[in-house]
Design a protein around this motif. Structure first.
Motif, PDB file in Angstrom:
ATOM      1  N   THR A 194       0.853  -1.201   0.000  1.00 46.84           N
ATOM      2  CA  THR A 194       0.000   0.000   0.000  1.00 46.84           C
ATOM      3  C   THR A 194       0.882   1.241   0.000  1.00 46.84           C
ATOM      4  N   TRP A 195       0.372   2.325  -0.628  1.00 46.98           N
ATOM      5  CA  TRP A 195       1.231   3.457  -0.929  1.00 46.98           C
ATOM      6  C   TRP A 195       0.649   4.798  -0.515  1.00 46.98           C
ATOM      7  N   ILE A 196       1.567   5.702  -0.194  1.00 47.66           N
ATOM      8  CA  ILE A 196       1.256   7.127  -0.085  1.00 47.66           C
ATOM      9  C   ILE A 196       1.880   7.773  -1.317  1.00 47.66           C
ATOM     10  N   ARG A 224      -3.138  10.536  -0.701  1.00 43.76           N
ATOM     11  CA  ARG A 224      -2.588  11.423  -1.730  1.00 43.76           C
ATOM     12  C   ARG A 224      -2.069  12.684  -1.047  1.00 43.76           C
ATOM     13  N   ILE A 225      -0.759  12.820  -0.969  1.00 43.61           N
ATOM     14  CA  ILE A 225      -0.135  13.949  -0.262  1.00 43.61           C
ATOM     15  C   ILE A 225       1.039  14.452  -1.099  1.00 43.61           C
ATOM     16  N   ASN A 226       1.053  15.745  -1.375  1.00 47.00           N
ATOM     17  CA  ASN A 226       2.141  16.317  -2.167  1.00 47.00           C
ATOM     18  C   ASN A 226       3.360  16.699  -1.343  1.00 47.00           C
ATOM     19  N   ALA A 242       6.270   4.705   0.124  1.00 48.85           N
ATOM     20  CA  ALA A 242       6.212   5.936  -0.658  1.00 48.85           C
ATOM     21  C   ALA A 242       7.488   6.051  -1.477  1.00 48.85           C
ATOM     22  N   LEU A 243       7.426   6.805  -2.554  1.00 48.12           N
ATOM     23  CA  LEU A 243       8.616   7.144  -3.319  1.00 48.12           C
ATOM     24  C   LEU A 243       9.073   8.528  -2.890  1.00 48.12           C
ATOM     25  N   LEU A 244      10.314   8.623  -2.397  1.00 51.86           N
ATOM     26  CA  LEU A 244      10.843   9.896  -1.908  1.00 51.86           C
ATOM     27  C   LEU A 244      12.197  10.184  -2.558  1.00 51.86           C
TER      28      LEU A 244
END
Length: 310
Positions: A194-196, A224-226, A242-244
């Motif tokens: 699961t992802w942000i 969904r967070i920018n 998450a991809l950071l």
């Protein structure tokens, strides 16, 4: 040809409508239409055309708008030549950046303002979709934008594009996550996670779509967070991934977030300065460009506390 009329045509090409062009130039829509009409009388080929309720440039109009850049650049270069006699930095340099770049660059720019010979800088955060960054150059001297390697390049026929950073987007997770024990991840490892992610149209949402395509399985996005700092804090509290970006997001060691590189597809984020060509020749703008490059270089290292495996 009147340089001002050419500039109106150019703004129409960048902004896409008479109303937006009028706002950018601080004039009325009727004044925009009048300038375009006067310019049109000098040419047989139509420069604009209506599409629904909007007005856009024809191919001939686009070609003339690109030529207008050279005219504006020549005029600005002449002005800059004179400015050199008085130091050339006596102007405000407006800089925009998306959120994570703003956190990286703006504080250090503010500190440099105290240095002798450094121009006054006005910093504004502009977190827009990737395709909207070029249009911001109408309002700012320097626009710090970003795009992923697999997305279309910036329009170099209209802009000067100067590189700041090439940074990988890593998979972020809590140190206790079952995938944290792996040194490198592949798209197939991420099935059923699961992802942000960011909102659609913003990176890295498009990168996550590429991950899903490579894995042959959709990725389940639950938030969904920018803002990357908020994302990192949420990753530290749960089991989501998450991809950071590796270099420009500060993650406190206490949050127990680790980053793992992703193999099998391009996940490099290009952080670039987008500038109208005529503005590059201003001494004040050039000073800020050099400062931004130095700041960027200072962030290219493997940060401590993130446990990155490469």
């Amino acid at each position: 040809m009147d340089p001002y009329q050419l500039s109106v045509l150019r703004e129409l090409g960048d902004h896409g409508s008479v109303a937006a062009t009028a706002r950018a130039l601080g004039i009325s829509p009727s004044a925009v239409s009048q300038s375009l009409a006067v310019l049109q009388r000098k040419f047989k080929a139509p420069l604009t055309q209506k599409r629904g309720r909007t007005v856009e440039l024809t191919d001939a109009g686009q070609a003339l708008a690109v030529a207008a850049i050279a005219v504006s650049e020549a005029i600005t270069r002449a002005e800059a030549t004179v400015d050199e006699f008085v130091g050339g930095v006596d102007r405000v340099v407006r800089v925009s950046a998306f959120h994570s770049a703003a956190v990286t660059f703006f504080p250090e720019l503010a500190a440099l303002e105290q240095s002798e010979g450094f121009p006054v800088v006005e910093c504004v955060d502009e977190d827009v979709e990737r395709v909207s960054f070029p249009a911001l150059t109408a309002s700012y001297d320097i626009v710090i934008g970003h795009r992923m390697s697999h997305t279309p390049p910036w329009p170099r026929d209209r802009l000067a594009v100067l590189s700041l950073l090439r940074e990988p987007m890593d998979v972020a997770m809590h140190a206790s996550h079952e995938l944290a024990g792996r040194s490198v991840l592949r798209p197939s490892d991420l099935v059923e996670t699961t992802w942000i992610s960011t909102h659609t149209g913003f990176s890295p949402a498009d990168t996550l779509d590429a991950v899903a395509a490579a894995a042959g399985h959709p990725m389940r996005v639950v938030h969904r967070i920018n803002d990357f700092s908020t994302t990192a804090a949420m990753v530290s509290k749960g089991g989501h991934l998450a991809l950071l970006p590796r270099h420009t997001v500060h993650i406190p060691a206490a949050e127990n977030v680790v980053l793992r590189p992703l193999e099998g597809l391009q996940t490099v984020r290009h952080v670039d300065m987008l500038i109208r060509p005529e503005r590059v020749v201003h001494r004040a703008v050039a000073v800020v460009i050099d400062a931004l490059r130095r700041i960027a270089q200072s962030h290219v290292h493997e940060p401590t506390g993130r446990n990155i495996s490469v």
